[in-house]
Design an enzyme around this catalytic site. Structure first.
Site, PDB file in Angstrom:
ATOM      1  N   TYR A  91       0.841  -1.218  -0.139  1.00 21.65           N
ATOM      2  CA  TYR A  91      -0.110   0.073   0.156  1.00 21.65           C
ATOM      3  C   TYR A  91       1.009   1.236  -0.058  1.00 21.65           C
ATOM      4  O   TYR A  91       0.715   2.221  -0.696  1.00 21.65           O
ATOM      5  CB  TYR A  91      -0.979  -0.002   1.347  1.00 21.65           C
ATOM      6  CG  TYR A  91      -1.834   1.169   1.075  1.00 21.65           C
ATOM      7  CD1 TYR A  91      -2.923   0.939   0.515  1.00 21.65           C
ATOM      8  CD2 TYR A  91      -1.667   2.295   1.816  1.00 21.65           C
ATOM      9  CE1 TYR A  91      -4.129   2.077   0.491  1.00 21.65           C
ATOM     10  CE2 TYR A  91      -2.811   3.468   1.769  1.00 21.65           C
ATOM     11  CZ  TYR A  91      -3.779   3.026   0.960  1.00 21.65           C
ATOM     12  OH  TYR A  91      -4.790   4.220   0.989  1.00 21.65           O
ATOM     13  N   PHE A 129      -9.174  20.827 -24.192  1.00 18.87           N
ATOM     14  CA  PHE A 129      -9.716  19.401 -24.504  1.00 18.87           C
ATOM     15  C   PHE A 129     -10.795  19.180 -23.841  1.00 18.87           C
ATOM     16  O   PHE A 129     -10.979  19.775 -22.638  1.00 18.87           O
ATOM     17  CB  PHE A 129      -8.558  18.406 -24.013  1.00 18.87           C
ATOM     18  CG  PHE A 129      -8.826  16.939 -24.312  1.00 18.87           C
ATOM     19  CD1 PHE A 129      -8.794  16.460 -25.538  1.00 18.87           C
ATOM     20  CD2 PHE A 129      -9.229  16.086 -23.228  1.00 18.87           C
ATOM     21  CE1 PHE A 129      -9.277  15.265 -25.842  1.00 18.87           C
ATOM     22  CE2 PHE A 129      -9.660  14.785 -23.543  1.00 18.87           C
ATOM     23  CZ  PHE A 129      -9.481  14.326 -24.710  1.00 18.87           C
ATOM     24  N   THR A 130     -11.858  18.444 -24.136  1.00 20.10           N
ATOM     25  CA  THR A 130     -13.215  18.152 -23.596  1.00 20.10           C
ATOM     26  C   THR A 130     -13.235  18.192 -22.020  1.00 20.10           C
ATOM     27  O   THR A 130     -13.849  18.893 -21.261  1.00 20.10           O
ATOM     28  CB  THR A 130     -13.680  17.002 -23.965  1.00 20.10           C
ATOM     29  OG1 THR A 130     -12.782  15.677 -23.986  1.00 20.10           O
ATOM     30  CG2 THR A 130     -14.125  16.991 -25.661  1.00 20.10           C
ATOM     31  N   ASP A 178       0.104  20.001 -20.921  1.00 20.43           N
ATOM     32  CA  ASP A 178      -0.340  18.806 -21.093  1.00 20.43           C
ATOM     33  C   ASP A 178       0.303  17.828 -22.065  1.00 20.43           C
ATOM     34  O   ASP A 178       0.282  18.028 -23.314  1.00 20.43           O
ATOM     35  CB  ASP A 178      -1.897  18.846 -21.529  1.00 20.43           C
ATOM     36  CG  ASP A 178      -2.842  17.765 -21.745  1.00 20.43           C
ATOM     37  OD1 ASP A 178      -2.178  16.765 -21.706  1.00 20.43           O
ATOM     38  OD2 ASP A 178      -3.885  17.804 -21.856  1.00 20.43           O
ATOM     39  N   LYS A 202      -2.514   7.350 -22.886  1.00 19.12           N
ATOM     40  CA  LYS A 202      -1.751   8.027 -24.329  1.00 19.12           C
ATOM     41  C   LYS A 202      -0.227   7.575 -24.231  1.00 19.12           C
ATOM     42  O   LYS A 202       0.156   7.267 -25.427  1.00 19.12           O
ATOM     43  CB  LYS A 202      -2.155   9.219 -24.567  1.00 19.12           C
ATOM     44  CG  LYS A 202      -3.755   9.585 -24.151  1.00 19.12           C
ATOM     45  CD  LYS A 202      -4.708   9.668 -25.244  1.00 19.12           C
ATOM     46  CE  LYS A 202      -6.057  10.057 -24.875  1.00 19.12           C
ATOM     47  NZ  LYS A 202      -6.333  11.364 -24.454  1.00 19.12           N
ATOM     48  N   ARG A 220     -15.835  14.657 -33.350  1.00 17.91           N
ATOM     49  CA  ARG A 220     -15.291  15.713 -32.616  1.00 17.91           C
ATOM     50  C   ARG A 220     -15.586  16.707 -33.268  1.00 17.91           C
ATOM     51  O   ARG A 220     -15.090  17.377 -33.983  1.00 17.91           O
ATOM     52  CB  ARG A 220     -13.777  15.493 -32.662  1.00 17.91           C
ATOM     53  CG  ARG A 220     -12.984  14.330 -31.990  1.00 17.91           C
ATOM     54  CD  ARG A 220     -12.923  14.436 -30.495  1.00 17.91           C
ATOM     55  NE  ARG A 220     -13.947  14.426 -29.466  1.00 17.91           N
ATOM     56  CZ  ARG A 220     -13.803  14.063 -28.247  1.00 17.91           C
ATOM     57  NH1 ARG A 220     -12.487  14.056 -27.884  1.00 17.91           N
ATOM     58  NH2 ARG A 220     -14.878  13.859 -27.606  1.00 17.91           N
ATOM     59  N   PHE A 234     -21.431  13.892 -25.169  1.00 11.36           N
ATOM     60  CA  PHE A 234     -20.964  13.209 -26.014  1.00 11.36           C
ATOM     61  C   PHE A 234     -20.853  11.773 -25.786  1.00 11.36           C
ATOM     62  O   PHE A 234     -20.948  10.858 -26.403  1.00 11.36           O
ATOM     63  CB  PHE A 234     -19.727  13.605 -26.783  1.00 11.36           C
ATOM     64  CG  PHE A 234     -18.358  13.630 -26.109  1.00 11.36           C
ATOM     65  CD1 PHE A 234     -18.247  14.862 -25.253  1.00 11.36           C
ATOM     66  CD2 PHE A 234     -17.792  12.710 -25.811  1.00 11.36           C
ATOM     67  CE1 PHE A 234     -17.338  14.856 -24.427  1.00 11.36           C
ATOM     68  CE2 PHE A 234     -16.432  12.799 -25.270  1.00 11.36           C
ATOM     69  CZ  PHE A 234     -16.319  13.902 -24.428  1.00 11.36           C
TER      70      PHE A 234
HETATM   71  C1  LIG Z   1      -6.984  11.989 -23.401  1.00 17.06           C
HETATM   72  C2  LIG Z   1      -6.502  13.369 -23.204  1.00 17.06           C
HETATM   73  C3  LIG Z   1      -6.576  13.917 -21.890  1.00 17.06           C
HETATM   74  C4  LIG Z   1      -7.659  13.002 -20.750  1.00 17.06           C
HETATM   75  O1  LIG Z   1      -6.846  11.785 -20.465  1.00 17.06           O
HETATM   76  P1  LIG Z   1      -7.895  10.510 -19.952  1.00 17.06           P
HETATM   77  O2  LIG Z   1      -6.778   9.611 -19.578  1.00 17.06           O
HETATM   78  O3  LIG Z   1      -8.710   9.896 -21.178  1.00 17.06           O
HETATM   79  O4  LIG Z   1      -8.533  10.958 -18.772  1.00 17.06           O
HETATM   80  C5  LIG Z   1      -6.319  14.974 -21.665  1.00 17.06           C
HETATM   81  N1  LIG Z   1      -5.764  15.875 -22.486  1.00 17.06           N
HETATM   82  C6  LIG Z   1      -5.375  15.268 -23.591  1.00 17.06           C
HETATM   83  C7  LIG Z   1      -4.603  16.027 -24.702  1.00 17.06           C
HETATM   84  C8  LIG Z   1      -5.895  14.182 -23.944  1.00 17.06           C
HETATM   85  O5  LIG Z   1      -5.575  13.687 -25.283  1.00 17.06           O
END
Ligand SMILES: *Cc1c(COP(=O)(O)O)cnc(C)c1O
Length: 486
Positions: free
Chosen positions: A84, A136-137, A227, A270, A393, A459
């Site tokens: 842990y 980003f969303t 980011d 990613k 998108r 979405f």
């Molecule tokens: C996918 C993504 C996110 C969010 O990541 P999740 O792991 O899906 O929550 C944030 N910023 C960018 C640029 C992304 O492509």
């Protein structure tokens, strides 16, 4: 491991991207008949997020958590130290982050948006403005949750679909200065730069531009947040497109980029592996502002809400990110995908970016009004005639304003994601072929309307219906042209 991307020339004929890996574990795919695909669309409210994978042939929905993992990552998962607290797996991840991203302090989170939640809660006060190259969303949702507002400061030509601008993700520095002057520096929480700007077609920014943003940050004393979810591929395109960095390794380029930012966050889904995320910095006071939020929202500071096996996979994936022969794979396939469609006159976002091939639905479906969601309609139509699942998108991925009116998106894109080392070239060719057929029959595609619309991130869960019988007509034409083919 630190191999450069090899140049392979073909003796005669076209140059195609060659896979620098072999397949050793496979997963069966289902190509169900078009009649079943129409039923699946009805069941899923014409929203590709609502389809079951048993109805999907090529899943080009997203690159999130869908990149192929390496043998070394799977092997590392076996040595997980799932204590842990005090886990050595986390120590290995910390070292990887320091080695590759150059940041000492690391907060683990369960995915990218969790990092956005923590950063937004720690730093944003109601009424604050966050300038960024583009939103980003999920980051937009978290900033709004905390009472902040965004200003998007892309260069003027960034939203032109067809372009030769190699860095459409660049921030316009004059707009940035004007934004700070207008809003007052005290109201700016931080400046956010997103690597490989996701929503405008995976378009990179240059290091030159990032350095210019840094100068403004220093001038006004504003924090710079990067980011880094799509950092590796942005770095690869810098190597390809930014003269000054042609001879640099991907490792150098990545470290240069992260070194310019005060705070770096990423979705490990990613960047490195299939789960997880992180926030890192060299500034202890920033780390301390966020530290307490991790046990509250994620999990203890050495696992951040993900399994320790995934922590190991993240650590190995972090090192693999700088392997050019690996990081080049997805952008090179995307380049092939985009250039082949472009050569057939099909409207796609150029130059090719990262993450996927982006089809310009506003042009493809110019007969569908934007409030009938051309990109959503194109995503549904393309799934229907091919079994390939892409993602809308556009306006469906947008939000409504305070009065409840639709905010029409800047761009309407159908994104066909090409996760790393997942698809073969013949599968890409199949998608190209079906897209060519659909383009010739595009007038048969009609609009969509919401029948169930959730208030946040609609979405994902929303359900829609066609505005006419167009799916039936499209299916009938498919049957006439393809006979009994699936
Ligand atoms: C996918 C993504 C996110 C969010 O990541 P999740 O792991 O899906 O929550 C944030 N910023 C960018 C640029 C992304 O492509």
């Amino acid at each position: 491991m630190n191999q450069q991307s090899p140049v392979i020339h073909f003796y005669k004929g076209e140059n195609i991207p060659v896979e620098l890996h072999k397949t050793r574990i496979v997963q069966k795919l289902f190509l169900v008949p078009i009649e079943r695909r129409l039923e699946a669309l009805r069941e899923g409210g014409y929203n590709t997020f609502q389809l079951q994978t048993t109805d999907v042939f090529l899943d080009m929905l997203t690159d999130s958590g869908t990149n192929a993992m390496s043998d070394n990552q799977l092997a590392a998962m076996m040595q997980a130290d799932d204590a842990y607290a005090g886990s050595q797996s986390f120590v290995r991840l910390q070292k990887a982050v320091e080695d590759i991203l150059g940041k000492k302090y690391l907060l683990p989170v369960h995915q990218g948006r969790a990092a956005e939640n923590v950063i937004s809660r720690a730093f944003i006060k109601p009424g604050n403005i966050i300038p960024m190259n583009y939103h980003f969303t999920t980051v937009l949702a978290h900033i709004m949750e905390n009472g902040g507002k965004i200003e998007e400061l892309l260069c003027d030509d960034a939203l032109e679909m067809k372009s030769s601008n190699p860095f459409k993700g660049n921030m316009d520095i004059q707009k940035l200065e004007a934004c700070i002057q207008k809003n007052g520096v005290e109201n700016i929480t931080f400046i956010r730069m997103e690597a490989s700007t996701n929503l405008i077609g995976g378009q990179p920014f240059s290091i030159k531009n990032l350095l210019e943003v840094r100068v403004i940050c220093d001038k006004y004393g504003i924090m710079l947040v990067l980011d880094a979810s799509l950092l590796g591929e942005n770095a690869y395109l810098i190597k390809q497109r930014e003269e000054t960095f042609k001879e640099n390794s991907i490792a150098d380029i990545i470290k240069t980029m992260t070194g310019i930012a005060d705070l770096v966050y990423f979705s490990a889904r990613k960047l490195t592996s299939s789960r997880g995320g992180g926030i890192c910095t060299n500034r202890k006071e920033l780390y301390q502002k966020m530290e307490a939020l991790i046990p509250l929202f994620e999990g203890f500071l050495t696992y951040g809400g993900i399994s320790i096996r995934e922590v190991e996979a993240m650590a190995v994936g972090m090192y693999e990110t700088i392997d050019e022969s690996m990081i080049c794979q997805s952008p090179n396939f995307i380049k092939y995908f985009v250039e082949t469609l472009d050569s057939k006159g099909i409207p796609v976002v150029t130059p090719p970016g990262v993450l996927g091939c982006h089809v310009d639905a506003m042009s493809f479906c110019s007969h569908i009004p934007q409030n009938e969601y051309p990109a959503g309609a194109l995503a549904a139509a393309f799934y229907l005639i091919s079994g390939v699942r892409g993602m809308e998108r556009g306006t469906i991925s947008s939000v409504r304003d305070e009065k409840g009116d639709e905010i029409l998106a800047d761009v309407e894109l159908l994104r066909l994601a090409v996760p790393r080392r997942v698809f073969t070239l013949s599968q890409i060719k199949y998608a190209v072929d079906r897209m060519e057929w659909l383009y010739e029959n595009r007038k048969l595609i009609g609009g969509l309307k919401f029948i169930y619309e959730p208030p946040v991130l609609r979405f994902f869960m929303g359900k829609l219906a066609p505005t006419s019988d167009w799916p039936l007509e499209l299916m009938a034409k498919f049957r006439r042209d393809f006979g009994d083919s699936l």
